[in-house]
Motif scaffolding. Structure first.
Motif, PDB file in Angstrom:
ATOM      1  N   SER A  17     -49.834 -33.730  93.939  1.00  0.00           N
ATOM      2  CA  SER A  17     -48.529 -34.498  93.023  1.00  0.00           C
ATOM      3  C   SER A  17     -49.292 -35.799  92.745  1.00  0.00           C
TER       4      SER A  17
ATOM      5  N   ASN B 151     -55.173 -26.367  92.367  1.00  0.00           N
ATOM      6  CA  ASN B 151     -55.015 -26.276  93.672  1.00  0.00           C
ATOM      7  C   ASN B 151     -56.063 -25.615  94.439  1.00  0.00           C
TER       8      ASN B 151
ATOM      9  N   ASN C 191     -46.276 -38.559 101.767  1.00  0.00           N
ATOM     10  CA  ASN C 191     -47.328 -38.316 101.507  1.00  0.00           C
ATOM     11  C   ASN C 191     -47.989 -40.063 102.814  1.00  0.00           C
TER      12      ASN C 191
HETATM   13  O1  KPL Z   1     -48.727 -32.263  99.390  1.00  0.00           O
HETATM   14  C1  KPL Z   1     -49.633 -32.159  98.429  1.00  0.00           C
HETATM   15  C2  KPL Z   1     -49.090 -32.831  97.573  1.00  0.00           C
HETATM   16  O2  KPL Z   1     -49.533 -32.114  95.917  1.00  0.00           O
HETATM   17  O3  KPL Z   1     -48.874 -34.296  97.882  1.00  0.00           O
HETATM   18  C3  KPL Z   1     -50.232 -30.198  98.436  1.00  0.00           C
HETATM   19  C4  KPL Z   1     -50.136 -29.965 100.387  1.00  0.00           C
HETATM   20  C5  KPL Z   1     -51.556 -31.333  98.579  1.00  0.00           C
HETATM   21  C6  KPL Z   1     -50.108 -29.904  97.552  1.00  0.00           C
HETATM   22  O4  KPL Z   1     -50.297 -29.597  96.736  1.00  0.00           O
END
Ligand code: KPL
Length: 292
Positions: free
Chosen positions: A246, A194, A96
């Protein structure tokens, strides 16, 4: 292919487990998960139901063809340092946030950018669940075609991993950042799954964060429209409605979050004010400083 997955948490274990159906995979992570995989193999449940026996270690092996880096963004420098003695042909970040590839490339060659939309949950040591089939997109970090990305893409597809080799990775990374900037802090602060972001007032907050992120992307020369960013956010909210982001998982577990690499990265790169991202980052950082 010899694949090392550096960061065998939920996503790393899922991707590593899928790859282990075709390739020789080494999971690098922490005990007790690594010990459980060594003892009994890795069970992949949810959308799948199989057990594989990847190698499992707490430090990288001496060589591999490909390293998939799946550690949290704030551990990227440590990952680069740990992998420097591993003889590798290619390294692909599936993390991320922004800036991970640049950090890996300070010490490693053959770095590719990647995004992954598979949903994963570590149920217990040795067991990971696929909570949503997505895809991996990978390519050259600055965009354009890459023979290395084509090779990695073919290997992942051979293992049955949905994979796109992309020549527009900067745009894809910003689009994913817009989605994460909207979903992650909003779900973490409101303590909701979510799917709760489909309704007001949270939909408005997450949408504003995604729109601001798209505007900063455009300031950086990346062609990402506000409507496209919000449409991507809405699609992920719907596809992952039952999932825990996450960041909410981190908050619930009292762990450090990836706020700096997500909303913090938007604030740091913005030319004009980004009040929603600044507020969300401030609130999550205040929680990290106080309640952890
Ligand atoms: O990548 C994600 C995360 O939780 O880090 C998403 C796309 C928000 C999915 O939960």
């Amino acid at each position: 292919m010899e694949i090392v997955v550096f960061g065998a948490g939920s996503l790393g274990s899922l991707v590593g487990g899928l790859c282990a159906r075709e390739h020789h995979v080494t999971l690098v992570g922490r005990d007790p998960h690594i010990q459980a995989v060594r003892d009994s193999g890795l069970h992949v449940g949810g959308a799948f139901d199989f057990t594989v026996r990847p190698a499992a270690r707490t430090d990288p092996p001496p060589s591999a063809d490909l390293a998939l880096v799946t550690v949290k963004a704030f551990d990227t420098d440590d990952a680069a340092r740990a992998l420097v003695d591993c003889d590798l042909d290619a390294v692909c970040s599936l993390q991320n946030g922004l800036g991970n590839e640049e950090r890996l490339a300070t010490r490693l060659d053959g770095v590719l950018a990647g995004t992954c939309t598979y949903g994963a949950r570590l149920v217990e040591p040795g067991r990971v669940e696929c909570t949503g089939i997505g895809e991996i997109a990978l390519g050259a970090p600055d965009g354009g075609r890459s023979a290395c990305a084509e090779r990695v893409g073919r290997a992942l597809r051979r293992a049955g991993v949905e994979t796109t080799v992309a020549d527009d990775m900067p745009r894809r990374l910003w689009k994913k950042l817009a989605v994460n900037a909207g979903i992650n802090p909003t779900t973490a602060l409101a303590r909701v799954e979510n799917g709760a972001l489909a309704d007001e007032p949270l939909h408005g907050i997450a949408g504003d964060a995604a729109r601001e992120t798209a505007r900063v992307a455009r300031e950086q020369g990346v062609d990402l429209g506000d409507d496209e960013a919000v449409a991507a956010l809405d699609a992920v909210v719907e596809a992952t409605a039952a999932n825990t982001s996450s960041m909410l998982q981190d908050v619930r577990a009292g762990r450090r979050t990836e706020i700096d690499a997500i909303n913090g990265a938007v604030v740091d790169r913005a030319d004009a004010p980004v009040p929603v991202n600044r507020t969300l980052a401030g609130l999550v950082r205040a929680w990290e400083a106080g309640d952890q």
